[in-house]
Motif scaffolding. Structure first.
Motif, mmCIF file in Angstrom:
data_model
loop_
_atom_site.group_PDB
_atom_site.id
_atom_site.type_symbol
_atom_site.label_atom_id
_atom_site.label_comp_id
_atom_site.label_asym_id
_atom_site.label_seq_id
_atom_site.Cartn_x
_atom_site.Cartn_y
_atom_site.Cartn_z
ATOM 1 N N PRO A 24 0.816 -1.232 0.000
ATOM 2 C CA PRO A 24 0.000 0.000 0.000
ATOM 3 C C PRO A 24 0.842 1.272 0.000
ATOM 4 O O PRO A 24 0.466 2.248 -0.654
ATOM 5 N N LEU A 25 1.984 1.224 0.697
ATOM 6 C CA LEU A 25 2.847 2.407 0.718
ATOM 7 C C LEU A 25 3.377 2.717 -0.684
ATOM 8 O O LEU A 25 3.350 3.867 -1.134
ATOM 9 N N ALA A 30 3.226 5.792 -5.638
ATOM 10 C CA ALA A 30 3.182 5.759 -7.105
ATOM 11 C C ALA A 30 2.067 6.635 -7.650
ATOM 12 O O ALA A 30 2.126 7.092 -8.789
ATOM 13 N N THR A 31 1.031 6.871 -6.842
ATOM 14 C CA THR A 31 -0.126 7.583 -7.393
ATOM 15 C C THR A 31 -0.252 9.017 -6.885
ATOM 16 O O THR A 31 -1.111 9.755 -7.346
ATOM 17 N N ARG A 32 0.593 9.421 -5.923
ATOM 18 C CA ARG A 32 0.491 10.788 -5.403
ATOM 19 C C ARG A 32 1.702 11.603 -5.819
ATOM 20 O O ARG A 32 2.813 11.109 -5.838
ATOM 21 N N SER A 96 15.203 -2.501 5.593
ATOM 22 C CA SER A 96 15.032 -3.094 4.255
ATOM 23 C C SER A 96 13.856 -2.493 3.484
ATOM 24 O O SER A 96 13.567 -2.902 2.365
ATOM 25 N N LEU A 97 13.174 -1.522 4.103
ATOM 26 C CA LEU A 97 11.978 -0.946 3.466
ATOM 27 C C LEU A 97 12.220 -0.474 2.018
ATOM 28 O O LEU A 97 11.444 -0.815 1.124
ATOM 29 N N PRO A 98 13.284 0.301 1.746
ATOM 30 C CA PRO A 98 13.445 0.779 0.369
ATOM 31 C C PRO A 98 13.615 -0.352 -0.645
ATOM 32 O O PRO A 98 13.223 -0.203 -1.796
ATOM 33 N N PHE A 99 14.177 -1.490 -0.178
ATOM 34 C CA PHE A 99 14.424 -2.572 -1.131
ATOM 35 C C PHE A 99 13.127 -3.237 -1.573
ATOM 36 O O PHE A 99 13.078 -3.897 -2.602
ATOM 37 N N VAL A 100 12.061 -3.069 -0.806
ATOM 38 C CA VAL A 100 10.772 -3.633 -1.191
ATOM 39 C C VAL A 100 9.898 -2.553 -1.840
ATOM 40 O O VAL A 100 9.260 -2.779 -2.862
ATOM 41 N N GLN A 105 7.002 0.380 -6.253
ATOM 42 C CA GLN A 105 6.570 1.713 -6.682
ATOM 43 C C GLN A 105 6.836 1.879 -8.178
ATOM 44 O O GLN A 105 5.982 2.353 -8.930
ATOM 45 N N SER A 106 8.016 1.479 -8.607
ATOM 46 C CA SER A 106 8.331 1.669 -10.027
ATOM 47 C C SER A 106 7.446 0.772 -10.891
ATOM 48 O O SER A 106 7.021 1.168 -11.975
#
Lengths: 221, 362
Positions: A24-25, A30-32, A96-100, A105-106
């Motif tokens: 969801p994050l 990705a949409t905002r 590890s959040l950015p790695f997921v 997002q992309s």
């Protein structure tokens, strides 16, 4: 062997939590397009640039028995949060959040334009749209996100050292155990662990890159 | 009148849609205007893909789709939407795309699936993914998918804009057939008057977010007080009936208001009714019937209106019985001929395009 099981349990738990929170994050990011979204995006990316010890230091303070979070945890579970497996999970999730989030997002941003609108006009509600359109189109990115999250959690050292300590069977994961063996000059053990990590990580990344390579199914409209 | 719209919505680039109208519950209504006039914004608001401002209202057959504090989600409106870029699901085959729509349909589709596949020429494409289809094939599949969802209203947003000439003509013909065979109101957005003349019964003329004019396309096409008459490709639409086939000269004769027009021979049944599109720039005026002209179509008409549209040119509205033609001539010619309203003159018509019979059966 305990060390490997513990490491796998930590990485597995972390990955599952990351997929649940990160999806969801990533969708929201990705949409905002707003200052808030940019700030959240920067926060998510922070572990990529900060020394793990910085995150570890703040987590140590936040999870301490006399901190609000530590107190709350104590009341809810009756156990101490600092230097526990749960503390490791919390640290790993943040680290590890950015790695997921970033691969997801992309992937969401690269969904073909307007397919969700088309799905909506055909009578698909948002859950239906996610399961029947978004998921099949981004499945590979979920695999990539989960693999990277898992591998990165296994490879983490600084945060674990700061907030987990070195308790065998509770918080002693592979990277810490390796450090421990080197300190005590048990080089044969250290070799096995180091080589095992290299082999595992290489194999995982190889499989990942191969499946996302040129032969991979790509979205075309 | 069953789609009631009272709408205000801010679009991109500071542009604003402010519109109040009722749209017929049957036939094809074209939404016509230059790009940036708000056509697609209007369609998106009707579909529920974009939220209009507070105080806006959209009612379809008595159901509130949008009003203050209430908005029926797009997936509950049961509309079909054919987008300019098709928007097929890339991970599904053509059959999969049709099934996606059919599984969520709340009613029987307007045509049985097999008929639809046959009519749209999709039979050989069913197992293909959208990536391997041509633009025309994609658009046909998208039309099929929209119909499989058994919509109550079909929205089409410039569905032919990305197609080459042949594919566009083929798609237009299919849309005409569908418009005739289905009892399904359609709202067709376009900036191409030729397309609109073929397909539409009614016309909404949009200009910079506002409704400029609304009415039957045949009436609007020959009026001087709309923007239509002042476009370069302005043309009047006239109804005629196929009256004879002249095999010797390869011509088809069409009778309109007791007069005969000739077009290149077409295999059409005698007695069938057709639209004729007569461009204003291809009509010239003579005081007397020219006896030595190569032009076949010369009709006696009465000048109903004269408008000095631009300095050097005039627009004439010519009465042919109950119907009207447009003529664009130079100011100099009008002076030389001394043309006045009420004058009986002859219209020399250089070209006539025979259009569909969509909606004009009565």
């Amino acid at each position: 062997m305990d060390v490997i099981l513990l490491t796998a349990a930590l990485a597995g738990t972390t990955t599952i939590i990351l997929l649940i929170l990160g999806t969801p994050l990533a969708w929201w990011l990705a949409t905002r397009r707003s200052n808030t979204a940019a700030l959240v995006e920067a926060l998510v990316a922070l572990p990529l640039v900060l020394p793990p010890t910085v995150l570890g230091f703040y987590l140590l303070l936040a999870l301490a028995p006399d901190s609000p979070l530590g107190q709350l945890w104590q009341q809810l579970t009756g156990t101490r949060l600092a230097f526990s497996f749960s503390a490791l999970v919390i640290g790993s999730v943040l680290y590890s959040l950015p790695f997921v989030v970033q691969p997801l997002q992309s992937a969401f941003q690269n969904l073909p334009a307007g397919v969700l609108q088309a799905a909506a006009t055909l009578g698909a509600n948002p859950t239906d749209q996610f399961l029947r359109v978004v998921w099949p189109l981004t499945r590979r990115s979920f695999v990539a996100a989960a693999s990277l999250g898992f591998a990165h959690t296994i490879g983490e050292f600084g945060v674990v050292l700061m907030i987990g300590g070195n308790i065998p069977g509770e918080t002693q994961v592979l990277s810490i155990a390796l450090y421990d063996r080197v300190e005590t000059l048990q080089f044969a053990d250290a070799h096995r662990m180091a080589f095992g990590l290299v082999a595992f990580s290489l194999a995982l990344l190889f499989l990942l890159y191969r499946s996302n390579g040129r032969s991979a199914w790509r979205v075309r409209v | 009148m069953s789609l009631e719209i009272d709408l205000r919505c801010n679009g991109k680039h500071g542009f604003r849609l402010d519109l109040h109208c009722s749209i017929a519950d049957q036939g094809v209504t074209a939404v016509y205007g230059a790009s940036g006039s708000g056509k697609s914004t209007l369609l998106d608001c009707i579909a529920g893909l974009r939220e209009p401002e507070q105080g806006s209202r959209i009612l379809f057959r008595g159901t509130r789709w949008s009003s203050t504090g209430h908005s029926l989600p797009a997936w509950q409106r049961r509309i079909g939407y054919v987008f300019q870029d098709a928007r097929l699901f890339p991970h599904l085959t053509v059959a999969g795309n049709l099934d996606f729509a059919a599984r969520r349909a709340a009613a029987e589709p307007p045509l049985p699936r097999e008929r639809l596949i046959d009519m749209l020429g999709l039979a050989t494409l069913l197992k293909q993914r959208p990536g391997s289809l041509s633009a025309g094939q994609k658009q046909r599949a998208a039309i099929g998918r929209a119909l499989c969802s058994a919509p109550q209203l079909l929205l089409l947003d410039e569905p032919l804009a990305n197609l080459d000439h042949a594919a566009s003509a083929q798609c237009l013909e299919l849309l005409q057939q569908l418009a005739q065979q289905l009892d399904l109101p359609m709202l067709y957005v376009s900036h191409d008057m030729e397309e609109v003349s073929q397909l539409a019964d009614n016309l909404l003329l949009l200009d910079n977010g506002h409704l400029q004019e609304q009415g039957s396309i045949i009436d609007l096409s020959s009026r001087l007080d709309t923007r239509l008459a002042h476009e370069e490709q302005a043309a009047a639409i006239v109804l005629g009936e196929i009256s004879a086939q002249d095999d010797a000269f390869g011509l088809t004769e069409i009778s309109a208001e007791g007069q005969t027009l000739y077009v290149s021979q077409l295999p059409l049944a005698i007695g069938s009714r057709r639209r004729l599109r007569i461009p204003a720039r291809d009509v010239s005026i003579c005081r007397e019937r020219p006896l030595h002209s190569s032009i076949l179509n010369i009709l006696p008409v009465t000048i109903a209106e004269i408008e000095e549209s631009q300095r050097a040119r005039l627009l004439l509205r010519l009465a042919l019985g109950q119907q009207h033609l447009l003529a664009r001539i130079t100011y100099k010619s009008a002076q030389r001929l001394g043309l006045q309203v009420g004058d009986q003159v002859f219209a020399q018509i250089k070209s006539v395009a025979l259009l569909s019979e969509a909606g004009d059966a009565s």
